[in-house]
Motif scaffolding. Structure first.
Motif, PDB file in Angstrom:
ATOM      1  N   CYS A  47       0.513  -1.657  -0.306  1.00 47.87           N
ATOM      2  CA  CYS A  47       0.251   0.105  -0.437  1.00 47.87           C
ATOM      3  C   CYS A  47       0.674   1.558   0.181  1.00 47.87           C
ATOM      4  CB  CYS A  47      -0.961  -1.031   1.367  1.00 47.87           C
ATOM      5  SG  CYS A  47      -2.379  -1.152   1.198  1.00 47.87           S
ATOM      6  N   THR A  48       1.782   1.032   0.258  1.00 43.11           N
ATOM      7  CA  THR A  48       3.247   2.342   0.344  1.00 43.11           C
ATOM      8  C   THR A  48       2.959   3.093  -1.433  1.00 43.11           C
ATOM      9  OG1 THR A  48       4.448   1.381   1.221  1.00 43.11           O
ATOM     10  CG2 THR A  48       5.426   3.011   0.300  1.00 43.11           C
ATOM     11  N   LEU A 128      -5.348   3.820   5.579  1.00 46.46           N
ATOM     12  CA  LEU A 128      -4.382   5.238   6.113  1.00 46.46           C
ATOM     13  C   LEU A 128      -2.837   4.658   6.174  1.00 46.46           C
ATOM     14  CD1 LEU A 128      -6.035   5.151  10.106  1.00 46.46           C
ATOM     15  CD2 LEU A 128      -5.466   6.499   8.706  1.00 46.46           C
ATOM     16  N   TRP A 129      -2.150   4.184   5.512  1.00 48.37           N
ATOM     17  CA  TRP A 129      -1.333   3.699   5.183  1.00 48.37           C
ATOM     18  C   TRP A 129      -0.473   5.145   4.141  1.00 48.37           C
ATOM     19  CZ3 TRP A 129       3.296   3.855   7.976  1.00 48.37           C
ATOM     20  CH2 TRP A 129       4.717   2.817   7.976  1.00 48.37           C
ATOM     21  N   PRO A 130      -1.172   5.234   3.482  1.00 50.36           N
ATOM     22  CA  PRO A 130      -0.479   6.369   1.830  1.00 50.36           C
ATOM     23  C   PRO A 130      -1.020   7.410   2.856  1.00 50.36           C
ATOM     24  CG  PRO A 130      -1.575   4.710   1.352  1.00 50.36           C
ATOM     25  CD  PRO A 130      -2.434   3.821   2.645  1.00 50.36           C
ATOM     26  N   ARG A 131      -2.097   7.739   3.814  1.00 53.79           N
ATOM     27  CA  ARG A 131      -1.745   9.212   4.408  1.00 53.79           C
ATOM     28  C   ARG A 131      -0.728   9.406   5.174  1.00 53.79           C
ATOM     29  NH1 ARG A 131      -6.392  10.278   8.190  1.00 53.79           N
ATOM     30  NH2 ARG A 131      -7.457   8.437   6.799  1.00 53.79           N
ATOM     31  N   VAL A 132      -0.684   8.522   6.115  1.00 55.65           N
ATOM     32  CA  VAL A 132       0.710   8.298   6.919  1.00 55.65           C
ATOM     33  C   VAL A 132       2.141   8.790   6.421  1.00 55.65           C
ATOM     34  CG1 VAL A 132       2.294   6.983   8.372  1.00 55.65           C
ATOM     35  CG2 VAL A 132      -0.263   7.201   8.292  1.00 55.65           C
ATOM     36  N   ARG A 134       2.335  10.534   3.044  1.00 52.23           N
ATOM     37  CA  ARG A 134       2.106  11.264   2.588  1.00 52.23           C
ATOM     38  C   ARG A 134       2.622  12.472   3.362  1.00 52.23           C
ATOM     39  NH1 ARG A 134      -2.592   9.815  -0.128  1.00 52.23           N
ATOM     40  NH2 ARG A 134      -3.931   9.855   1.949  1.00 52.23           N
ATOM     41  N   ASP A 135       2.079  12.026   4.855  1.00 51.46           N
ATOM     42  CA  ASP A 135       2.037  13.013   5.928  1.00 51.46           C
ATOM     43  C   ASP A 135       3.957  13.296   6.232  1.00 51.46           C
ATOM     44  OD1 ASP A 135      -0.272  13.452   6.611  1.00 51.46           O
ATOM     45  OD2 ASP A 135      -0.480  13.023   8.221  1.00 51.46           O
ATOM     46  N   LYS A 142       1.958  12.882  12.221  1.00 51.30           N
ATOM     47  CA  LYS A 142       0.650  12.729  13.770  1.00 51.30           C
ATOM     48  C   LYS A 142       1.218  11.556  14.405  1.00 51.30           C
ATOM     49  CE  LYS A 142      -2.804  14.535  10.759  1.00 51.30           C
ATOM     50  NZ  LYS A 142      -3.983  15.008  10.389  1.00 51.30           N
ATOM     51  N   TYR A 145      -2.917   7.516  14.205  1.00 51.50           N
ATOM     52  CA  TYR A 145      -3.418   7.265  13.197  1.00 51.50           C
ATOM     53  C   TYR A 145      -4.386   6.588  13.358  1.00 51.50           C
ATOM     54  CZ  TYR A 145       0.314  10.370  10.607  1.00 51.50           C
ATOM     55  OH  TYR A 145       0.953  11.536  10.381  1.00 51.50           O
TER      56      TYR A 145
END
Length: 553
Positions: A47-48, A128-132, A134-135, A142, A145
């Motif tokens: 998912c990366t 969730l992992w793509p958002r992690v 990108r952040d 953060k 998550y």
């Protein structure tokens, strides 16, 4: 380019540690480095987002390089492994690396986890992992998550098999379903994967099966497949559709023999059993949990009452499939007779692979909450919450008796007399066995283990090899390897016997002592005797057995 290092950590750093599901002896004999790599890590890796460099370190195979140049270290751990994962995180953070932790324990204990890492991901991480990531790239990582709901199975990509070393692992793995509507007291699956069953489209499963990494060589090319679903038969219509789609692949030699976890209710549908057989299933992994009615009822597990255990086992065996039977000891309804009763059941039914666990109230389960509220937990040293240590105060036995009973079960079930009686019975029932070359190969691979073993091990292995070579049996060389690996684990477990071992073992063999209450507990023999009713005397199961179709012989 952003770089992320995924690390699969060991349970601990003890080089003598022996974990049943790691199958150390079997892997040594066949030249594999480990039984399997956590499928969750491989799926999250897939998912990366593109444009990010990812690496994988499996601590069971390679040492961890804490000086690695990376922007983020990604860890995942279940409860029994999280203590060591925290230590790995500490060492990375001491080197200035940021660490993210996901998995079952972090999802259920996020505040605790944040004391040891920089970021926690709770729940199923695929969306969730793509958002992690990108952040992370934006410099805005953060602390926490939290997954919002559960990802649809068709949105989950195939595992990143190419990032690992497929030839190093004994098993292939896939997942077809997630979730469970039941709230068994000892299980946390609904809290992690939801109470609704989710299904991967059949065509997607078939695509993944066709895409399994192809290993080279006569051993690696025949690696078995493990379907990791918590309950492969969660929806009968879906399961049958999938099995029918797998049959052509099996006939074409495109999938290996495979195993899956189901409830015993699979035996109530003989058409489904035939489909399992025709699709190439060799082994069903079934949670019997307990042989007594009282313990089964106390688990709040609304399954496994379809037939008597004996009838259900016979139906599975009649299709040429073997059974891994999982049993739990130490419930409040268990008396000192549970150990002998469980062993007797295993021997009577001929279950080839019995696996035993000590009741363990893991975080996220109703059992944990109940025992904690009652002050019955001895501690929260998570590395001991591994189903082979006693971490609570039992009701009808002492802690020492429970620990010794667990070890006794493994010693008895995989001791030569009982083990080879089950094997011979199983091989007499089979119609096809290994050829002479396969048998000779396995015998040769066991020779180094025999040379470095003691007299007891050599006698045991020699007896097994002689049975395998018998011309009157349809013997399976691979099965012998699996079972000798379990015997090796049973020998390892002797180190956990207590000071009361001799007295405990005498008690297990003396039926007159089974209903004795522990010291300091008032005698209630009549109440204890009521706890000994067996599952196969359950009126509903008996009735359904009498009215069901006969076993296909």
């Amino acid at each position: 380019m952003t770089r992320i290092t995924f690390v699969a950590t060991r349970k601990n750093t003890d080089p003598t540690e022996r974990e049943l599901y790691e199958m150390d002896l079997l892997c040594r004999a066949l030249g594999f480095q480990r039984a399997f790599l956590d499928l969750g890590i491989q799926t999250v890796m897939a998912c990366t987002p593109p444009g990010v460099s990812i690496d994988l370190v499996d601590e069971y195979i390679d040492p961890i390089a804490y000086d690695v140049k990376t922007d983020l270290v990604a860890l995942s751990a279940k409860t029994s492994c999280v203590t060591h994962a925290y230590e790995v995180a500490r060492r990375f953070r001491a080197k200035g690396k940021r660490v993210v932790l996901g998995g079952i324990h972090a999802s259920l204990r996020p505040e605790e986890a944040l004391e040891h890492v920089d970021c926690v991901v709770t729940g199923e991480a695929e969306l969730l992992w793509p958002r992690v990531v990108r952040d992370l790239e934006a410099g805005k990582l953060k602390e926490r998550y939290d997954a919002d709901g559960f990802p649809p199975m068709d949105a989950i990509p195939p595992p990143a098999w190419g990032r690992s070393k497929p030839d190093s692992y004994l098993f292939h793995q896939i997942q077809t379903t997630r979730g469970c509507p039941f709230r068994c007291r000892f299980c946390s699956v609904p809290d992690i994967s939801g109470q609704d069953f989710c299904f991967k489209p059949v065509e997607r499963v078939i695509e993944e099966l066709r895409a399994l990494p192809r290993s080279r060589g006569p051993i690696a090319s025949g690696k078995p497949l493990y379907v990791v679903d918590d309950n492969f038969i969660s929806r009968v219509r879906y399961t049958k559709e999938l099995l029918r789609a797998m049959i052509p692949l099996k006939k074409a030699g495109q999938i290996p023999s495979w195993s899956a976890e189901t409830t015993l209710n699979v035996a109530n549908d003989e058409e489904m059993l035939d489909l399992f057989r025709d699709a190439g299933c060799s082994t069903l992994i079934i949670g019997f949990e307990s042989v007594t009615e009282a313990s089964r009822a106390a688990m709040d597990e609304p399954v496994n009452f379809c037939l008597t255990y004996q009838e259900a086992v016979d139906r599975i065996h009649a299709r040429g499939m073997t059974i891994i039977g999982n049993f739990i000891v130490g419930l409040d309804t268990d008396t000192l007779g549970v150990f002998q009763q469980t062993l007797d059941f295993v021997q009577k039914t001929g279950i080839l692979y019995p696996f035993f666990s000590i009741l363990t109230p893991t975080p996220g389960t109703n059992l944990f909450d109940e025992y904690k509220a009652a002050g019955r937990l001895d501690h929260e040293d998570w590395h001991l919450y591994d189903t082979r240590h006693v971490v609570f105060e039992p009701t009808n036995m002492t802690r020492e008796e429970l620990m010794d009973g667990y070890v006794w079960l493994y010693e008895q079930a995989y001791g030569a007399d009982n083990l080879y009686a089950r094997i011979e019975r199983n091989w007499k029932r089979r119609t096809h066995g290994s050829n002479l070359v396969e048998k000779a190969f396995v015998a040769a691979r066991l020779a180094p283990e025999m040379l470095k073993g003691d007299a007891e091990l050599r006698r045991h292995f020699k007896q097994g090899i002689a049975l395998m070579m018998s011309r009157h049996l349809a013997s399976d060389a691979g099965q012998l390897l699996y079972l000798l690996d379990a015997y090796d684990f049973a020998r390892f477990m002797r180190r956990f016997n207590t000071f009361a071992r001799s007295e405990s073992y005498r008690t297990f063999a003396d039926r007159s002592r089974w209903n004795r209450a522990p010291a300091g507990v008032p005698e209630k023999a009549s109440d204890l005797e009521k706890l000994g009713g067996m599952q196969w005397r359950n009126a509903k199961a008996v009735k359904r057995t009498k009215t069901s179709h006969p076993v296909v012989r």
